[in-house]
Design a protein around this motif. Structure first.
Motif, PDB file in Angstrom:
ATOM      1  N   ILE B  43       5.308   9.954   2.228  1.00 26.58           N
ATOM      2  CA  ILE B  43       3.386   9.521   1.332  1.00 26.58           C
ATOM      3  C   ILE B  43       2.619   8.704   2.868  1.00 26.58           C
ATOM      4  O   ILE B  43       3.164   7.828   3.179  1.00 26.58           O
ATOM      5  CB  ILE B  43       3.465   8.915   0.178  1.00 26.58           C
ATOM      6  N   GLY B  48      -0.988   6.689  -0.222  1.00 27.60           N
ATOM      7  CA  GLY B  48      -0.514   5.121  -0.437  1.00 27.60           C
ATOM      8  C   GLY B  48      -1.530   4.419  -1.252  1.00 27.60           C
ATOM      9  O   GLY B  48      -1.512   3.620  -1.925  1.00 27.60           O
ATOM     10  N   VAL B  51      -2.476   4.759  -4.504  1.00 24.45           N
ATOM     11  CA  VAL B  51      -1.657   4.866  -5.068  1.00 24.45           C
ATOM     12  C   VAL B  51      -1.476   3.140  -5.266  1.00 24.45           C
ATOM     13  O   VAL B  51      -1.445   2.677  -6.677  1.00 24.45           O
ATOM     14  CB  VAL B  51       0.041   5.056  -4.494  1.00 24.45           C
ATOM     15  N   VAL B 174       8.502  10.096  -8.461  1.00 26.81           N
ATOM     16  CA  VAL B 174       6.948   9.619  -7.566  1.00 26.81           C
ATOM     17  C   VAL B 174       6.303  10.663  -6.549  1.00 26.81           C
ATOM     18  O   VAL B 174       5.311  10.211  -6.092  1.00 26.81           O
ATOM     19  CB  VAL B 174       7.951   8.445  -6.658  1.00 26.81           C
ATOM     20  N   SER B 178       2.082  10.113  -7.059  1.00 22.01           N
ATOM     21  CA  SER B 178       1.372   9.560  -5.759  1.00 22.01           C
ATOM     22  C   SER B 178       0.302  10.938  -5.451  1.00 22.01           C
ATOM     23  O   SER B 178      -1.295  10.232  -6.258  1.00 22.01           O
ATOM     24  CB  SER B 178       2.317   9.838  -5.171  1.00 22.01           C
ATOM     25  N   ARG B 250       6.217   1.392  -4.366  1.00 22.45           N
ATOM     26  CA  ARG B 250       5.548   2.300  -3.851  1.00 22.45           C
ATOM     27  C   ARG B 250       5.994   1.853  -1.948  1.00 22.45           C
ATOM     28  O   ARG B 250       5.551   3.147  -1.423  1.00 22.45           O
ATOM     29  CB  ARG B 250       4.458   2.480  -4.824  1.00 22.45           C
ATOM     30  N   SER B 253       7.878   4.810  -0.397  1.00 23.97           N
ATOM     31  CA  SER B 253       7.738   5.951  -0.347  1.00 23.97           C
ATOM     32  C   SER B 253       6.271   6.618   1.145  1.00 23.97           C
ATOM     33  O   SER B 253       6.766   7.656   0.829  1.00 23.97           O
ATOM     34  CB  SER B 253       7.638   6.256  -1.811  1.00 23.97           C
ATOM     35  N   SER B 329       2.983   4.409 -13.123  1.00 23.94           N
ATOM     36  CA  SER B 329       3.847   3.498 -12.562  1.00 23.94           C
ATOM     37  C   SER B 329       5.024   2.332 -12.704  1.00 23.94           C
ATOM     38  O   SER B 329       5.683   1.952 -12.113  1.00 23.94           O
ATOM     39  CB  SER B 329       2.948   2.225 -11.515  1.00 23.94           C
TER      40      SER B 329
END
Lengths: 42, 477
Positions: B43, B48, B51, B174, B178, B250, B253, B329
């Motif tokens: 990501i 990101g 997210v 995820v 995302s 997160r 990721s 989430s």
């Protein structure tokens, strides 16, 4: 009676906050790159 | 009425079709735990950042926060700086180290940093409990919005939310979540930005609005809250954000440490846009409807009567997006905590990657059902549940995360005692009725975090240090 400096001050403070943050993130990324170069140079 | 509009139906169908398409793509790409829980570390900063913003912006922002601006005005906005201070603390002291560690869950960090399976299990269990309560609030919010705007029974709306969000979360993990959250953030920003000129034109422009609202209640354009109250609220929000598990997972990721830092900046940029719009809309609604029976009605009345069918539909989809992104989430964190930290460690250590991915998927669905049932009991109002659970999470998690990542001497005994004492301290302060700023000037989150810090330092000092092999990744420099 209407909106005062507290409303416009909120927007101004938020913009300054973001500017300072991105400057710090950019500097930190530069430091990381320099550290990586040093590590590979050794 | 927007509720009768075919426009809403078509926009909803297009939106859900997009979500389904992205989920199927995510399903095909998720073969291992790392794919499912960390998107293969692919990501970038824009997705990101979106997210992180989408996760934080929930039903509370569109209903509760907009209502707070309606009632109290400009000064409530300064609480955002507490939230953003929490993000900065996370960017400086937490996110880079967690991303470098590159695990899959937050409890992974606790288990490795403190060399303790007990601390890992405790962290996973507390996260599941607190986030199940937060999930209850999200279900309750969708039920209330559906009943107010469409006259639909709350249970039906809750079931639809669980079915759609549970399905796409369990399907794509995820990775697809995302990209869906990126789209959801864009929808939220678009809806809010479009709503501002509509509301300002209804209320005669910004200057006229300020003069009118100020004449009804001068504190709305001036200072409703004192600086002490703003600081206390900001501190509570900031402590919660700096160590929020659904944000921290997160970070894993994202591509690398620099990406995480930029993503936090993008997230704050998006939050500034959202904060400015919600503030203007809340005060604008006060100018158009000065005497609503409940401030929480401001957003649904805005969507259903002030805006055109198209913009009203977009606004309702944005509210739905805010709820869906938060639910998504939470489910990823609770499902991941159950499958990765409890099932894999305690039940089936030899489980294959494919089995773990399927156990995570099943956990996501099962852990969504209990809050769905609890939401029908109406344990409290939405905003209160959101705020209280954030205080509990900060109370048991801020110290082991923020201090634990920056103080080598912290030990497993320190981590376990800090989580237990922080949680119980917050619980005791809340239930003895001493949790409001107005009564004592001390909030339950401050009590929880201070007690947690004391327990962490004392227990760590009295116990042997953590082995160097566990510390190396976190204290490399």
């Amino acid at each position: 009676m209407g909106f005062g400096w507290n409303l416009y001050g909120f927007f101004l403070a938020a913009l300054i906050w973001l500017g300072l943050y991105f400057y710090w993130a950019w500097r930190a990324a530069g430091r990381d790159r320099a550290r990586e170069r040093d590590r590979h140079g050794r | 009425m927007v509720a009768d509009s075919a426009t809403l139906l078509w926009i909803s169908v297009a939106y859900l079709a997009l979500v389904l398409g992205v989920s199927i793509w995510g399903f095909r790409k998720s073969k291992t735990e790392e794919d499912f829980l960390a998107a293969g570390r692919t990501i970038g900063p824009w997705v990101g950042g979106a997210v992180l913003a989408a996760t934080q912006i929930s039903a509370g922002t569109f209903v509760g926060t907009l209502g707070r601006y309606y009632l109290t005005g400009v000064s409530w906005g300064y609480g955002w700086f507490g939230v953003w201070a929490g993000w900065v603390v996370s960017a400086v002291f937490v996110a880079p180290k967690l991303r470098k560690f590159g695990a899959l869950t937050v409890a992974d960090y606790v288990g490795t940093r403190f060399a303790s399976e007990h601390a890992r299990t405790l962290a996973a269990a507390l996260i599941i409990v607190c986030y199940s309560i937060l999930l209850t609030a999200q279900f309750q919010a969708i039920g209330e919005i559906a009943a107010a705007v469409f006259g639909v029974p709350p249970r039906a709306a809750m079931a639809l939310l669980l079915a759609t969000t549970g399905f796409y979360t369990a399907l794509g993990g995820v990775r697809s979540s995302s990209y869906i959250e990126f789209v959801q953030t864009l929808v939220m920003i678009l809806a809010l930005v479009c709503a501002v000129p509509v509301v300002l034109s209804h209320s005669g422009g910004l200057t006229a609005l300020g003069e009118y609202v100020g004449s009804i209640e001068p504190r709305v354009t001036g200072w409703w809250f004192t600086w002490k109250e703003i600081l206390a609220t900001g501190l509570a929000f900031g402590l919660g954000i700096a160590a929020a598990p659904y944000e921290m997972t997160r970070y894993y990721s994202m591509r690398d440490v620099a990406t995480v830092r930029y993503a936090i900046g993008v997230s704050m940029l998006l939050q500034v846009c959202i904060a400015a719009c919600v503030l203007t809309l809340g005060i604008g609604m006060r100018g158009i409807y000065p005497y609503l029976p409940s401030p929480d009605q401001a957003s649904s009345i805005l969507a259903s009567t002030v805006m055109s069918p198209l913009l009203g539909s977009l606004f309702l989809i944005a509210m739905l997006s805010a709820i869906m992104s938060t639910v998504n989430s939470i489910l990823l964190v609770t499902g991941g905590a159950f499958a990765h930290d409890l099932y894999k460690r305690l039940v089936n250590p030899g489980a294959s990657q494919a089995r773990l991915v399927w156990v995570t998927r099943i956990s996501i669905v099962v852990l969504g059902i209990a809050p769905f049932w609890a939401a029908g009991l109406k344990l409290g109002d939405v905003q209160a549940i959101v705020v209280e659970q954030a205080k509990f999470i900060a109370s048991f998690f801020f110290v082991p995360v923020v201090v634990g990542l920056n103080w080598r001497r912290g030990t497993k005994e320190g981590a376990i005692w800090s989580m237990v004492v922080g949680f119980l301290g917050c619980l005791a302060w809340t239930f003895t009725g001493q949790h409001t700023v107005q009564q004592h000037g001390i909030d339950s989150v401050e009590v929880g975090v201070v007690l947690s810090a004391l327990a962490f330092v004392v227990a760590s000092r009295l116990s042997p240090p953590t082995p160097d092999r566990n510390l190396r990744i976190f204290f490399e420099e």
